[in-house]
Design a protein around this motif. Structure first.
Motif, PDB file in Angstrom:
ATOM      1  N   LEU A  38       0.830  -1.212   0.000  1.00 44.84           N
ATOM      2  CA  LEU A  38       0.000   0.000   0.000  1.00 44.84           C
ATOM      3  C   LEU A  38       0.860   1.257   0.000  1.00 44.84           C
ATOM      4  O   LEU A  38       0.565   2.214  -0.708  1.00 44.84           O
ATOM      5  CB  LEU A  38      -0.947   0.005   1.198  1.00 44.84           C
ATOM      6  CG  LEU A  38      -2.076  -1.023   1.172  1.00 44.84           C
ATOM      7  CD1 LEU A  38      -2.830  -1.026   2.498  1.00 44.84           C
ATOM      8  CD2 LEU A  38      -3.034  -0.750   0.017  1.00 44.84           C
ATOM      9  N   SER A  39       1.932   1.254   0.767  1.00 50.30           N
ATOM     10  CA  SER A  39       2.775   2.450   0.842  1.00 50.30           C
ATOM     11  C   SER A  39       3.534   2.697  -0.459  1.00 50.30           C
ATOM     12  O   SER A  39       3.918   3.827  -0.743  1.00 50.30           O
ATOM     13  CB  SER A  39       3.735   2.363   2.024  1.00 50.30           C
ATOM     14  OG  SER A  39       4.641   1.312   1.838  1.00 50.30           O
ATOM     15  N   HIS A  40       3.748   1.651  -1.256  1.00 52.60           N
ATOM     16  CA  HIS A  40       4.416   1.801  -2.547  1.00 52.60           C
ATOM     17  C   HIS A  40       3.432   1.942  -3.701  1.00 52.60           C
ATOM     18  O   HIS A  40       3.838   1.960  -4.864  1.00 52.60           O
ATOM     19  CB  HIS A  40       5.349   0.609  -2.806  1.00 52.60           C
ATOM     20  CG  HIS A  40       6.541   0.598  -1.920  1.00 52.60           C
ATOM     21  ND1 HIS A  40       6.598  -0.139  -0.760  1.00 52.60           N
ATOM     22  CD2 HIS A  40       7.719   1.263  -2.004  1.00 52.60           C
ATOM     23  CE1 HIS A  40       7.760   0.058  -0.183  1.00 52.60           C
ATOM     24  NE2 HIS A  40       8.462   0.914  -0.902  1.00 52.60           N
ATOM     25  N   GLY A  41       2.139   2.025  -3.379  1.00 56.94           N
ATOM     26  CA  GLY A  41       1.126   2.207  -4.410  1.00 56.94           C
ATOM     27  C   GLY A  41       0.859   0.961  -5.240  1.00 56.94           C
ATOM     28  O   GLY A  41       0.287   1.047  -6.322  1.00 56.94           O
ATOM     29  N   GLU A  42       1.274  -0.202  -4.735  1.00 57.09           N
ATOM     30  CA  GLU A  42       1.044  -1.450  -5.453  1.00 57.09           C
ATOM     31  C   GLU A  42      -0.349  -1.989  -5.164  1.00 57.09           C
ATOM     32  O   GLU A  42      -0.935  -1.707  -4.119  1.00 57.09           O
ATOM     33  CB  GLU A  42       2.093  -2.491  -5.049  1.00 57.09           C
ATOM     34  CG  GLU A  42       3.510  -2.104  -5.414  1.00 57.09           C
ATOM     35  CD  GLU A  42       4.534  -3.102  -4.912  1.00 57.09           C
ATOM     36  OE1 GLU A  42       4.196  -4.301  -4.815  1.00 57.09           O
ATOM     37  OE2 GLU A  42       5.651  -2.672  -4.602  1.00 57.09           O
ATOM     38  N   LYS A  43      -0.858  -2.792  -6.074  1.00 56.96           N
ATOM     39  CA  LYS A  43      -2.185  -3.371  -5.918  1.00 56.96           C
ATOM     40  C   LYS A  43      -2.156  -4.484  -4.869  1.00 56.96           C
ATOM     41  O   LYS A  43      -1.238  -5.304  -4.848  1.00 56.96           O
ATOM     42  CB  LYS A  43      -2.668  -3.935  -7.256  1.00 56.96           C
ATOM     43  CG  LYS A  43      -4.062  -4.483  -7.191  1.00 56.96           C
ATOM     44  CD  LYS A  43      -4.551  -4.937  -8.534  1.00 56.96           C
ATOM     45  CE  LYS A  43      -5.928  -5.554  -8.334  1.00 56.96           C
ATOM     46  NZ  LYS A  43      -6.645  -5.752  -9.546  1.00 56.96           N
ATOM     47  N   VAL A  44      -3.165  -4.488  -4.022  1.00 55.52           N
ATOM     48  CA  VAL A  44      -3.333  -5.522  -3.004  1.00 55.52           C
ATOM     49  C   VAL A  44      -4.608  -6.281  -3.340  1.00 55.52           C
ATOM     50  O   VAL A  44      -5.627  -5.667  -3.665  1.00 55.52           O
ATOM     51  CB  VAL A  44      -3.438  -4.896  -1.591  1.00 55.52           C
ATOM     52  CG1 VAL A  44      -3.656  -5.958  -0.543  1.00 55.52           C
ATOM     53  CG2 VAL A  44      -2.210  -4.074  -1.279  1.00 55.52           C
ATOM     54  N   THR A  45      -4.567  -7.599  -3.253  1.00 53.03           N
ATOM     55  CA  THR A  45      -5.748  -8.398  -3.584  1.00 53.03           C
ATOM     56  C   THR A  45      -6.594  -8.672  -2.340  1.00 53.03           C
ATOM     57  O   THR A  45      -6.102  -8.600  -1.207  1.00 53.03           O
ATOM     58  CB  THR A  45      -5.346  -9.748  -4.205  1.00 53.03           C
ATOM     59  OG1 THR A  45      -4.673 -10.535  -3.210  1.00 53.03           O
ATOM     60  CG2 THR A  45      -4.451  -9.557  -5.424  1.00 53.03           C
ATOM     61  N   ASN A  46      -7.858  -9.007  -2.588  1.00 46.36           N
ATOM     62  CA  ASN A  46      -8.741  -9.366  -1.489  1.00 46.36           C
ATOM     63  C   ASN A  46      -8.240 -10.613  -0.768  1.00 46.36           C
ATOM     64  O   ASN A  46      -8.362 -10.720   0.450  1.00 46.36           O
ATOM     65  CB  ASN A  46     -10.168  -9.583  -2.009  1.00 46.36           C
ATOM     66  CG  ASN A  46     -10.799  -8.277  -2.430  1.00 46.36           C
ATOM     67  OD1 ASN A  46     -10.816  -7.313  -1.676  1.00 46.36           O
ATOM     68  ND2 ASN A  46     -11.302  -8.219  -3.647  1.00 46.36           N
ATOM     69  N   ALA A  47      -7.657 -11.537  -1.508  1.00 43.01           N
ATOM     70  CA  ALA A  47      -7.108 -12.753  -0.897  1.00 43.01           C
ATOM     71  C   ALA A  47      -5.981 -12.408   0.078  1.00 43.01           C
ATOM     72  O   ALA A  47      -5.881 -13.001   1.165  1.00 43.01           O
ATOM     73  CB  ALA A  47      -6.612 -13.711  -1.965  1.00 43.01           C
ATOM     74  N   GLU A  48      -5.129 -11.458  -0.291  1.00 47.03           N
ATOM     75  CA  GLU A  48      -4.045 -11.035   0.601  1.00 47.03           C
ATOM     76  C   GLU A  48      -4.613 -10.400   1.868  1.00 47.03           C
ATOM     77  O   GLU A  48      -4.114 -10.638   2.972  1.00 47.03           O
ATOM     78  CB  GLU A  48      -3.132 -10.034  -0.102  1.00 47.03           C
ATOM     79  CG  GLU A  48      -2.273 -10.638  -1.186  1.00 47.03           C
ATOM     80  CD  GLU A  48      -1.510  -9.602  -1.979  1.00 47.03           C
ATOM     81  OE1 GLU A  48      -0.277  -9.741  -2.077  1.00 47.03           O
ATOM     82  OE2 GLU A  48      -2.134  -8.649  -2.492  1.00 47.03           O
TER      83      GLU A  48
END
Length: 102
Positions: A73-83
């Motif tokens: 999140l801090s690097h602006g990367e996508k996070v999945t619902n599974a994660e």
């Protein structure tokens, strides 16, 4: 920081709802909107494409942080619902002394 303390919200931090229909539900902080508002997700009911906006006074802050999710999140990367689901499950099942204050 104890579960009831309201420090500065951190991305990926485990929180639980103290008020509303979702009382007692665990979330991770997905985004800080302002000093008083954050967006939270659990990967189930509140997914990354539709986070819930909550006033921080309605949340219990727990010291646990999902490090991998926070880094993304801090690097602006996508996070999945599974994660998100996996992180919430891991943080709440570690035998942590998680409880509601108030």
């Amino acid at each position: 920081m104890s579960a009831g303390d309201r420090g500065k919200p951190r991305l990926g931090q485990l929180v639980s709802s103290k008020a509303g229909r979702d009382r007692g539900r665990y979330y991770l902080i997905f985004e800080a909107v302002s000093d008083r508002l954050v967006k939270v997700v659990d990967g189930i009911v509140r997914r990354v494409d539709n986070p819930k906006q909550k006033n921080i006074k309605h949340l219990s802050f727990h010291p646990a942080i999902a490090v991998g999710v926070a880094a993304k999140l801090s690097h602006g990367e996508k996070v999945t619902n599974a994660e998100i689901r996996s992180a919430v499950t891991e943080l709440t099942s570690k035998g942590n002394k998680l409880h509601e204050d108030g």
